[in-house]
Every structure is written in structure tokens, then in C-alpha cells.
Design an enzyme around this catalytic site. Structure first.
Site, PDB file in Angstrom:
ATOM      1  N   ARG A 195      49.308 102.931  -4.094  1.00 51.19           N
ATOM      2  CA  ARG A 195      48.208 102.414  -4.933  1.00 51.19           C
ATOM      3  C   ARG A 195      47.110 103.464  -5.115  1.00 51.19           C
ATOM      4  O   ARG A 195      46.683 104.118  -4.178  1.00 51.19           O
ATOM      5  CB  ARG A 195      47.640 101.168  -4.248  1.00 51.19           C
ATOM      6  CG  ARG A 195      46.508 100.515  -4.974  1.00 51.19           C
ATOM      7  CD  ARG A 195      46.330  99.086  -4.549  1.00 51.19           C
ATOM      8  NE  ARG A 195      45.828  98.907  -3.189  1.00 51.19           N
ATOM      9  CZ  ARG A 195      45.570  97.711  -2.654  1.00 51.19           C
ATOM     10  NH1 ARG A 195      45.787  96.612  -3.351  1.00 51.19           N
ATOM     11  NH2 ARG A 195      45.124  97.616  -1.419  1.00 51.19           N
ATOM     12  N   ARG A 224      42.143 104.352  -1.693  1.00 49.70           N
ATOM     13  CA  ARG A 224      41.246 103.665  -0.762  1.00 49.70           C
ATOM     14  C   ARG A 224      41.464 104.213   0.641  1.00 49.70           C
ATOM     15  O   ARG A 224      42.585 104.477   1.033  1.00 49.70           O
ATOM     16  CB  ARG A 224      41.559 102.164  -0.773  1.00 49.70           C
ATOM     17  CG  ARG A 224      40.539 101.349  -1.494  1.00 49.70           C
ATOM     18  CD  ARG A 224      40.972  99.932  -1.641  1.00 49.70           C
ATOM     19  NE  ARG A 224      41.182  99.237  -0.379  1.00 49.70           N
ATOM     20  CZ  ARG A 224      41.456  97.940  -0.285  1.00 49.70           C
ATOM     21  NH1 ARG A 224      41.550  97.214  -1.377  1.00 49.70           N
ATOM     22  NH2 ARG A 224      41.644  97.352   0.879  1.00 49.70           N
TER      23      ARG A 224
HETATM   24  N1  LIG Z   1      36.479  87.855   4.644  1.00 46.55           N
HETATM   25  C1  LIG Z   1      36.474  89.015   5.317  1.00 46.55           C
HETATM   26  N2  LIG Z   1      36.086  89.033   6.618  1.00 46.55           N
HETATM   27  C2  LIG Z   1      36.075  90.165   7.328  1.00 46.55           C
HETATM   28  N3  LIG Z   1      36.465  91.352   6.840  1.00 46.55           N
HETATM   29  C3  LIG Z   1      36.871  91.398   5.563  1.00 46.55           C
HETATM   30  C4  LIG Z   1      36.886  90.233   4.733  1.00 46.55           C
HETATM   31  N4  LIG Z   1      37.339  90.592   3.498  1.00 46.55           N
HETATM   32  C5  LIG Z   1      37.587  91.909   3.566  1.00 46.55           C
HETATM   33  N5  LIG Z   1      37.313  92.394   4.797  1.00 46.55           N
HETATM   34  C6  LIG Z   1      37.492  93.785   5.265  1.00 46.55           C
HETATM   35  O1  LIG Z   1      37.703  94.628   4.142  1.00 46.55           O
HETATM   36  C7  LIG Z   1      39.010  95.206   4.195  1.00 46.55           C
HETATM   37  C8  LIG Z   1      39.569  95.299   2.778  1.00 46.55           C
HETATM   38  O2  LIG Z   1      39.695  94.014   2.241  1.00 46.55           O
HETATM   39  P1  LIG Z   1      40.276  93.783   0.781  1.00 46.55           P
HETATM   40  O3  LIG Z   1      39.600  94.677  -0.169  1.00 46.55           O
HETATM   41  O4  LIG Z   1      40.249  92.346   0.487  1.00 46.55           O
HETATM   42  O5  LIG Z   1      41.753  94.319   0.874  1.00 46.55           O
HETATM   43  P2  LIG Z   1      43.091  93.715   1.431  1.00 46.55           P
HETATM   44  O6  LIG Z   1      43.171  92.256   1.175  1.00 46.55           O
HETATM   45  O7  LIG Z   1      44.053  94.476   0.604  1.00 46.55           O
HETATM   46  O8  LIG Z   1      43.104  94.067   2.873  1.00 46.55           O
HETATM   47  C9  LIG Z   1      39.797  94.330   5.158  1.00 46.55           C
HETATM   48  O9  LIG Z   1      40.867  95.038   5.762  1.00 46.55           O
HETATM   49  C10 LIG Z   1      38.716  93.940   6.157  1.00 46.55           C
HETATM   50  O10 LIG Z   1      38.463  94.983   7.058  1.00 46.55           O
END
Ligand SMILES: Nc1ncnc2c1ncn2[C@@H]1O[C@H](COP(=O)(O)OP(=O)(O)O)[C@@H](O)[C@H]1O
Length: 313
Positions: A195, A224
Site C-alpha cells: 500500500r 505509512r
Molecule cells: N480506536 C482506536 N484506539 C486506539 N488506537 C487506535 C484507534 N484507531 C486507530 N488507532 C491506532 O492507529 C493505528 C492505525 O489505525 P488505522 O489508521 O485505523 O489503521 P488500521 O485499521 O489499518 O490499523 C492503529 O494501529 C492504532 O495504533
């Protein structure tokens, strides 16, 4: 069911919730389901008998009647690279919802160099959840902003733990529907590792399945910091550890899209069992909307596997 589906799904164009959303009676216009099909409206009125005017309309012009006072609230969950981002773009465009991604909010904090961002990055780099002290308020505040309140929201990547779910429950913030994307792990790892993001357009590419169109774009693509094989495996572990809390909190609202099943089934066969259970359990007022949501269409993802909610228009 088929007739209801057809009636509801024929009505697709961006919702005009803000201007036309009185407390008990309103009107949402959905985009055409396919090029050339007519735009039709979902007329929202208190549950009960349809007016004689609606009953006597020719079938093709009939509106779907549903009671609705509030804008649509959708949650979407799934493992890293399960397709949440892609589906969010499509759902957001179709329904005019405000897309709130917990991951994007955190990355914005990191980019801004805030104290929260600095702390969050340490956890994100380890593939762990960022502590509630940072995430819960950040998401709550975004959900309560006027645009999300007026237009409805599409919450992506939150809640990811029991305590996060309870924080919303305590505020009486509940979605109308929770979409869970299920994709086999081996596909997820491949998707994550390949990605790339175009920082200029915001478009997501995959080096193998959806390569950049030009050399110029290819040269500016970024990855990322947590999209490495090692980190995605940690993120997957965290995801599965916390999935149960989401399932138990929203059991009655979950709609699953299971890719391994989808591969073997036709569009109709796949959508029906997924949608039927949730639609039956959903408040009557939301049935027609759920049917619309579930009948947007099916199209292949970049790697050839089918996805729900692809735009057919
Ligand atoms: N609701 C949440 N609570 C805690 N950490 C979060 C949350 N959403 C995202 N994160 C943090 O951000 C990172 C990236 O999340 P995201 O962009 O949704 O990507 P993905 O779903 O592909 O892991 C996660 O691995 C986590 O560390």
C-alpha cells in the site's frame, strides 16, 4: 424482500439531510443505482399508514416510507487493510455522511506535532492501541461537532476495545448499523505491504494491484510508517484481541461482509444472508435505509476479490 430491496435500492443520490430534516418527517434523495436509472426519493414520515397519495402512485414512482428523525450513523470495522478506507469513501459519497477515522485523527495529531500526537506515535509504531485518555475524547469531540450531528457520521476504526465502546454507550451514542469487513489474513498482509499513498491527491495505490499511473506519481508515493510486514502482524494481533468487545457490544447491529464466503457466492446469495438478519433486528425506521446501504453493489477490489458497497453509478 426482493421487492423491498428493489424499491429501496432504486433510490440513490446524495442525501440532503441538513436542509430537509424536520423532527418527524423528512426526505432523503439517494443517487441513481446505475447510470440511466431514475433518481428516486426515500420519503421519511412517522411509521403508520401511507397516505392515499403514495398508495395510489404507479409502482415505479412509489417512495419508501420510513419513520426517521435523526441522520444515519454508521460504524465500520475490520482488520488493517480490510478495505475500510475504500468503503468509507463510497459510503460517504453515497450518503453524505461525515467520515471520522480514528487513525486519521491520530495521524493529524502526529503531523501537528502535538503532545498527544507524540505519545500516540509510540503506540502506533508498536502496532498497539493508543491509550483511551488520548483517543476517547478526540473521537467524542469530533462526533459531537455540528457537521456530524447534522449530516450523520461514518465512524471508522473506533471503538476498538470494550472501554472505548462503553465510553460511547455512556454518552448514549449508538450507531444504526455496524459494518464488519472480514478478509483472510494472508490477503491483508499483502495489501498492507504494497500500500502506498499519493500525498498530493490522497489516493491510495497498491504497487502490484493498483500501480500509479505515471512515473511522476510513482516518485512521490509514500508509505505509512506502520505499513510493514512486521507491524501489520502486530496490528492484526491487536485487532483480533479486541474484536470480541465490538461484536458483543453491537451484536444486534452488525452486518458482516465475509470475503471467503463472497468468493464462492453470487452477489444476491452473499448479500441476502448478511443483510437479512440485521435488517430484521433493526428498528423499523431504518430498514429501508439498511437495504439501500446493502444493495449499493459489488465490484472487485484491486486484487480481484469482491467488495461490498462499491459504487455502481
Ligand atoms: N480506536 C482506536 N484506539 C486506539 N488506537 C487506535 C484507534 N484507531 C486507530 N488507532 C491506532 O492507529 C493505528 C492505525 O489505525 P488505522 O489508521 O485505523 O489503521 P488500521 O485499521 O489499518 O490499523 C492503529 O494501529 C492504532 O495504533
Amino acid at each position: 424482500m426482493a421487492a423491498a430491496c428493489a424499491a429501496a435500492s432504486a433510490s440513490l443520490s446524495p442525501p440532503q439531510l441538513t436542509a430537509q430534516r424536520p423532527a418527524a418527517q423528512g426526505r432523503i434523495i439517494f443517487p441513481c443505482a446505475s447510470a440511466g436509472s431514475r433518481s428516486r426519493s426515500l420519503r421519511l414520515r412517522p411509521a403508520g399508514r401511507r397516505s392515499p397519495a403514495i398508495r395510489s402512485m404507479p409502482r415505479a414512482n412509489k417512495t419508501v416510507v420510513a419513520a426517521l428523525a435523526d441522520p444515519l450513523k454508521v460504524m465500520i470495522a475490520g482488520a488493517p487493510a480490510s478495505g475500510k478506507g475504500t468503503q468509507c469513501e463510497l459510503i460517504k459519497t453515497k450518503f453524505g455522511l461525515v467520515h471520522i477515522s480514528a487513525g486519521d485523527l491520530l495521524r493529524a495529531e502526529i503531523a501537528a506535532g502535538s503532545e498527544n500526537g507524540k505519545q500516540a506515535k509510540e503506540f502506533m509504531e508498536k502496532g498497539q492501541l493508543v491509550p483511551d485518555e488520548i483517543v476517547v475524547n478526540m473521537v467524542k469531540e469530533r462526533l459531537l461537532q455540528p457537521d456530524a450531528q447534522e449530516n450523520g457520521w461514518l465512524l471508522d476504526g473506533y471503538p476498538r476495545s470494550y472501554s472505548q465502546a462503553m465510553a460511547l454507550e455512556n454518552l448514549e451514542i449508538r450507531p444504526d448499523i455496524v459494518i464488519l469487513l472480514e478478509v483472510p489474513d494472508e490477503l491483508l498482509v499483502e495489501r498492507v505491504v504494497g500500500r502506498r499513498l499519493d500525498p498530493v491527491t490522497g489516493k491510495i495505490y497498491h504497487l502490484k494491484y493498483s500501480p500509479p499511473e505515471t512515473e511522476e506519481i510513482a516518485s512521490r508515493l509514500t508509505q505509512r510508517f506502520d505499513d510493514t510486514e512486521e507491524k501489520v502482524k502486530l496490528r492484526l494481533e491487536t485487532y483480533y484481541q479486541n474484536l470480541q468487545s465490538l461484536l458483543s457490544t453491537y451484536e444486534d447491529l452488525i452486518v458482516k461482509s465475509s470475503l471467503h464466503k463472497a468468493e464462492r457466492m453470487s452477489k444476491a446469495a452473499m448479500l441476502m444472508p448478511i443483510s437479512w438478519r440485521s435488517v430484521k433486528l433493526m428498528p423499523i425506521s431504518w430498514r429501508s435505509i439498511a437495504l439501500v446501504l446493502l444493495d449499493i453493489g459489488l465490484c472487485p477490489a484491486d486484487d480481484g476479490t469482491p467488495l461490498l458497497f462499491c459504487s455502481t453509478s
